[in-house]
Design a protein around this motif. Structure first.
Motif, mmCIF file in Angstrom:
data_model
loop_
_atom_site.group_PDB
_atom_site.id
_atom_site.type_symbol
_atom_site.label_atom_id
_atom_site.label_comp_id
_atom_site.label_asym_id
_atom_site.label_seq_id
_atom_site.Cartn_x
_atom_site.Cartn_y
_atom_site.Cartn_z
ATOM 1 N N MET A 1 0.853 -1.196 0.000
ATOM 2 C CA MET A 1 0.000 0.000 0.000
ATOM 3 C C MET A 1 0.887 1.245 0.000
ATOM 4 S SD MET A 1 -3.009 0.916 2.709
ATOM 5 C CE MET A 1 -4.269 2.094 2.262
ATOM 6 N N PRO A 2 0.722 2.170 -0.958
ATOM 7 C CA PRO A 2 1.601 3.326 -1.036
ATOM 8 C C PRO A 2 1.425 4.244 0.161
ATOM 9 C CG PRO A 2 -0.267 3.558 -2.541
ATOM 10 C CD PRO A 2 -0.314 2.166 -1.996
ATOM 11 N N THR A 3 2.524 4.853 0.579
ATOM 12 C CA THR A 3 2.452 5.793 1.687
ATOM 13 C C THR A 3 1.974 7.144 1.190
ATOM 14 O OG1 THR A 3 4.752 6.393 1.340
ATOM 15 C CG2 THR A 3 4.315 4.621 2.911
ATOM 16 N N SER A 4 1.428 7.953 2.086
ATOM 17 C CA SER A 4 0.964 9.281 1.717
ATOM 18 C C SER A 4 2.164 10.170 1.433
ATOM 19 C CB SER A 4 0.134 9.881 2.868
ATOM 20 O OG SER A 4 -0.990 9.075 3.132
ATOM 21 N N PRO A 5 2.039 11.104 0.478
ATOM 22 C CA PRO A 5 3.158 12.010 0.196
ATOM 23 C C PRO A 5 3.434 12.919 1.390
ATOM 24 C CG PRO A 5 1.157 12.721 -0.939
ATOM 25 C CD PRO A 5 0.869 11.374 -0.357
ATOM 26 N N PHE A 6 4.700 13.293 1.544
ATOM 27 C CA PHE A 6 5.082 14.189 2.629
ATOM 28 C C PHE A 6 4.731 15.624 2.227
ATOM 29 C CE2 PHE A 6 8.010 17.020 4.794
ATOM 30 C CZ PHE A 6 7.914 16.583 6.107
ATOM 31 N N ILE A 7 3.968 16.296 3.045
ATOM 32 C CA ILE A 7 3.507 17.652 2.734
ATOM 33 C C ILE A 7 3.703 18.540 3.953
ATOM 34 C CG2 ILE A 7 1.514 19.093 2.158
ATOM 35 C CD1 ILE A 7 0.353 16.706 0.649
ATOM 36 N N VAL A 8 4.285 19.717 3.732
ATOM 37 C CA VAL A 8 4.313 20.745 4.769
ATOM 38 C C VAL A 8 3.061 21.594 4.567
ATOM 39 C CG1 VAL A 8 5.540 22.741 5.693
ATOM 40 C CG2 VAL A 8 6.824 20.769 4.853
ATOM 41 N N PRO A 9 2.123 21.598 5.521
ATOM 42 C CA PRO A 9 0.866 22.320 5.330
ATOM 43 C C PRO A 9 1.090 23.824 5.195
ATOM 44 C CG PRO A 9 0.751 20.821 7.217
ATOM 45 C CD PRO A 9 2.180 20.901 6.820
ATOM 46 N N THR A 10 0.200 24.479 4.477
ATOM 47 C CA THR A 10 0.200 25.935 4.349
ATOM 48 C C THR A 10 -0.993 26.500 5.112
ATOM 49 O OG1 THR A 10 1.270 25.854 2.183
ATOM 50 C CG2 THR A 10 0.109 27.884 2.752
ATOM 51 N N VAL A 11 -0.725 27.501 5.959
ATOM 52 C CA VAL A 11 -1.779 28.117 6.783
ATOM 53 C C VAL A 11 -1.744 29.621 6.582
ATOM 54 C CG1 VAL A 11 -2.638 28.496 9.124
ATOM 55 C CG2 VAL A 11 -1.669 26.272 8.504
ATOM 56 N N ASP A 12 -2.905 30.186 6.313
ATOM 57 C CA ASP A 12 -3.057 31.636 6.203
ATOM 58 C C ASP A 12 -3.361 32.188 7.595
ATOM 59 O OD1 ASP A 12 -3.787 34.270 5.774
ATOM 60 O OD2 ASP A 12 -5.163 33.841 4.114
ATOM 61 N N ILE A 13 -2.406 32.921 8.173
ATOM 62 C CA ILE A 13 -2.575 33.405 9.546
ATOM 63 C C ILE A 13 -3.174 34.805 9.619
ATOM 64 C CG2 ILE A 13 -0.661 31.986 10.361
ATOM 65 C CD1 ILE A 13 0.909 34.730 10.621
ATOM 66 N N SER A 14 -3.646 35.335 8.496
ATOM 67 C CA SER A 14 -4.136 36.709 8.485
ATOM 68 C C SER A 14 -5.259 36.984 9.490
ATOM 69 C CB SER A 14 -4.578 37.107 7.073
ATOM 70 O OG SER A 14 -5.574 36.244 6.573
ATOM 71 N N PRO A 15 -6.138 36.004 9.839
ATOM 72 C CA PRO A 15 -7.132 36.315 10.863
ATOM 73 C C PRO A 15 -6.537 36.785 12.187
ATOM 74 C CG PRO A 15 -7.788 34.345 9.691
ATOM 75 C CD PRO A 15 -6.396 34.672 9.220
ATOM 76 N N TYR A 16 -5.337 36.324 12.529
ATOM 77 C CA TYR A 16 -4.709 36.749 13.776
ATOM 78 C C TYR A 16 -4.086 38.143 13.673
ATOM 79 C CZ TYR A 16 -5.353 32.589 16.589
ATOM 80 O OH TYR A 16 -5.917 31.587 17.354
ATOM 81 N N LEU A 17 -3.969 38.654 12.463
ATOM 82 C CA LEU A 17 -3.460 39.999 12.285
ATOM 83 C C LEU A 17 -4.562 41.016 12.028
ATOM 84 C CD1 LEU A 17 -1.078 37.947 11.194
ATOM 85 C CD2 LEU A 17 -0.024 40.077 10.517
ATOM 86 N N ALA A 18 -5.786 40.523 11.858
ATOM 87 C CA ALA A 18 -6.903 41.414 11.573
ATOM 88 C C ALA A 18 -7.237 42.260 12.797
ATOM 89 C CB ALA A 18 -8.127 40.603 11.144
ATOM 90 N N GLU A 19 -7.757 43.436 12.548
ATOM 91 C CA GLU A 19 -8.134 44.335 13.645
ATOM 92 C C GLU A 19 -9.189 43.653 14.519
ATOM 93 O OE1 GLU A 19 -9.865 48.871 14.327
ATOM 94 O OE2 GLU A 19 -9.470 48.127 12.302
ATOM 95 N N GLY A 20 -8.975 43.708 15.810
ATOM 96 C CA GLY A 20 -9.922 43.109 16.736
ATOM 97 C C GLY A 20 -9.686 41.637 16.992
ATOM 98 N N ALA A 21 -8.652 41.051 16.353
ATOM 99 C CA ALA A 21 -8.412 39.614 16.513
ATOM 100 C C ALA A 21 -7.686 39.282 17.799
ATOM 101 C CB ALA A 21 -7.611 39.075 15.331
ATOM 102 N N ARG A 22 -7.324 40.304 18.588
ATOM 103 C CA ARG A 22 -6.573 40.033 19.813
ATOM 104 C C ARG A 22 -7.342 39.136 20.772
ATOM 105 N NH1 ARG A 22 -1.335 40.539 18.939
ATOM 106 N NH2 ARG A 22 -0.829 42.500 17.903
ATOM 107 N N ALA A 23 -8.656 39.197 20.732
ATOM 108 C CA ALA A 23 -9.456 38.325 21.602
ATOM 109 C C ALA A 23 -9.414 36.879 21.128
ATOM 110 C CB ALA A 23 -10.900 38.802 21.649
ATOM 111 N N HIS A 24 -9.100 36.684 19.851
ATOM 112 C CA HIS A 24 -8.908 35.339 19.285
ATOM 113 C C HIS A 24 -10.144 34.458 19.465
ATOM 114 C CE1 HIS A 24 -4.427 36.110 20.391
ATOM 115 N NE2 HIS A 24 -4.805 36.829 19.364
ATOM 116 N N ASN A 25 -11.312 35.076 19.405
ATOM 117 C CA ASN A 25 -12.523 34.279 19.596
ATOM 118 C C ASN A 25 -13.351 34.181 18.320
ATOM 119 O OD1 ASN A 25 -13.390 36.896 19.460
ATOM 120 N ND2 ASN A 25 -14.318 36.959 21.498
ATOM 121 N N SER A 26 -12.754 34.547 17.186
ATOM 122 C CA SER A 26 -13.493 34.454 15.937
ATOM 123 C C SER A 26 -13.411 33.035 15.384
ATOM 124 C CB SER A 26 -12.923 35.440 14.907
ATOM 125 O OG SER A 26 -11.628 35.035 14.494
ATOM 126 N N ALA A 27 -14.353 32.704 14.526
ATOM 127 C CA ALA A 27 -14.345 31.394 13.884
ATOM 128 C C ALA A 27 -13.107 31.237 13.001
ATOM 129 C CB ALA A 27 -15.614 31.213 13.049
#
Length: 350
Positions: A1-27
């Motif tokens: 059974m072939p193994t899954s390819p090795f992938i470094v995930p990509t994450v867009d962190i812009s929600p944490y830089l958005a105004e008001g995101a300091r509370a970090h309670n957004s979806a």
């Protein structure tokens, strides 16, 4: 059974830089935190976009790296520091990163050259900080614009590291601000590396490595690098996998402090650099690694809830003690006295 390819995930962190995101309670922030948790558990590396570090800042840094590293070797050696100081210039084959894990090398054989700057005692005048951890920087007068470009980039990277730590705090489901008292005088360092060396300055042989297998020492690392092959990550399958940054992305990886805090729930992943060789010459490769390491006196021990009954945890150690032990291996070839879990993985890698 072939193994899954090795992938470094990509994450867009812009929600944490958005105004008001300091509370970090957004979806959106919750989604980012969940994606980071998966990447930190499964890979230990993640690509981030949406970071808002200006391209002009990165371009200026790389121009100044080219200016400094393009100087004659004897000129660059004027800015060399003693092995006990993690600052200044390191010539080619003067370090061996695999020895930071206690993996024996025949000699100092890492082929890169580097320049390191970091947090100084003068940045915290009200604290009695040890010079060994917060050493005064050396700046190369032979590259007059180098300092301002590096300081500009350093400031942006430092701000990004704290935003990432806030996201990591959410991902680990500990209370907001949990790490604040451990990073309010953090030892931060920027290590700028160059692998393309002028012909005749240093002899290349088959025993030399680009940058030996190692883990990073602190909390997290922000890596800018040329989009050139060379970086390899040791996967959970105990095999080496190639990785390089995507367009406008930074590679983020965890260091020893975070792995110890989470008792390896999150991975301080072993990695190395083997730059490609063409006709006996190393293809040009540059990188800049920003290390967000934590306070010198912060104690690294398992976070609440990371140990199950009877499971052994890492023994407590301070950030400064861990860094000092690994720098001694890196720069002076002194093998760490404590057996490291990562060393066994390096030795058995295929």
């Amino acid at each position: 059974m072939p193994t899954s390819p090795f992938i470094v995930p990509t994450v867009d962190i812009s929600p944490y830089l958005a105004e008001g995101a300091r509370a970090h309670n957004s979806a959106e922030c919750a989604r980012v935190a969940a994606e980071l948790d998966t990447a930190c558990r499964e890979v230990g590396f993640v690509q981030i976009v949406g970071h808002r570090i200006p391209a002009a800042t990165v371009d200026r840094l790389t121009r100044e790296l080219d200016e400094f590293f393009g100087l004659p070797l004897e000129t660059k050696k004027k800015y060399r520091r003693s092995p006990s100081e993690n600052r200044g210039y390191s010539p080619p084959v003067s370090e061996s990163l695999s020895m930071s894990l206690g993996v024996q090398s025949n000699r100092m054989n890492d082929f890169y050259e580097a320049f390191i700057v970091g947090t100084e005692t003068t940045e915290y005048p009200d604290l009695d900080l040890p010079e060994a951890s917060y050493a005064t920087n050396t700046w190369p007068g032979d590259a007059p614009s180098f300092r301002s470009a590096v300081e500009e980039y350093f400031t942006h990277a430092q701000e990004l590291a704290r935003i990432l730590l806030a996201a990591f705090t959410d991902a680990l489901r500990v209370e907001p601000g949990y790490f604040d008292a451990m990073v309010d005088h953090s030892i931060n360092a920027l290590k700028m590396n160059n692998y393309a060396l002028p012909e005749g300055e240093v002899a290349f042989d088959g025993d030399a490595t680009g940058m030996g297998a190692h883990t990073d020492f602190g909390i997290l690392t922000i890596l800018w690098a040329d989009q050139v092959p060379g970086l390899q990550i040791l996967g959970s399958d105990n095999a080496w996998h190639d990785a390089q940054p995507a367009d406008d992305a930074f590679l983020i990886n965890l260091g020893d402090a975070m792995a110890r805090w989470t008792n390896d729930r999150w991975r301080s992943t072993v990695h190395r650099v083997n730059p490609p060789i063409t006709d006996g010459q190393i293809i040009r490769r540059r990188s800049a690694a920003f290390f967000f390491d934590g306070n010198h006196d912060a104690v690294i021990e398992p976070l609440p809830g990371t140990l199950v009954d009877g499971e052994p945890g890492y023994p407590p150690i301070t950030v400064a003690e861990n860094i000092a032990a690994k720098v001694a291996g890196l720069k002076a070839g002194v093998k760490p006295t404590v057996a490291l879990r990562e060393a066994a993985r390096v030795l058995s890698a295929r």
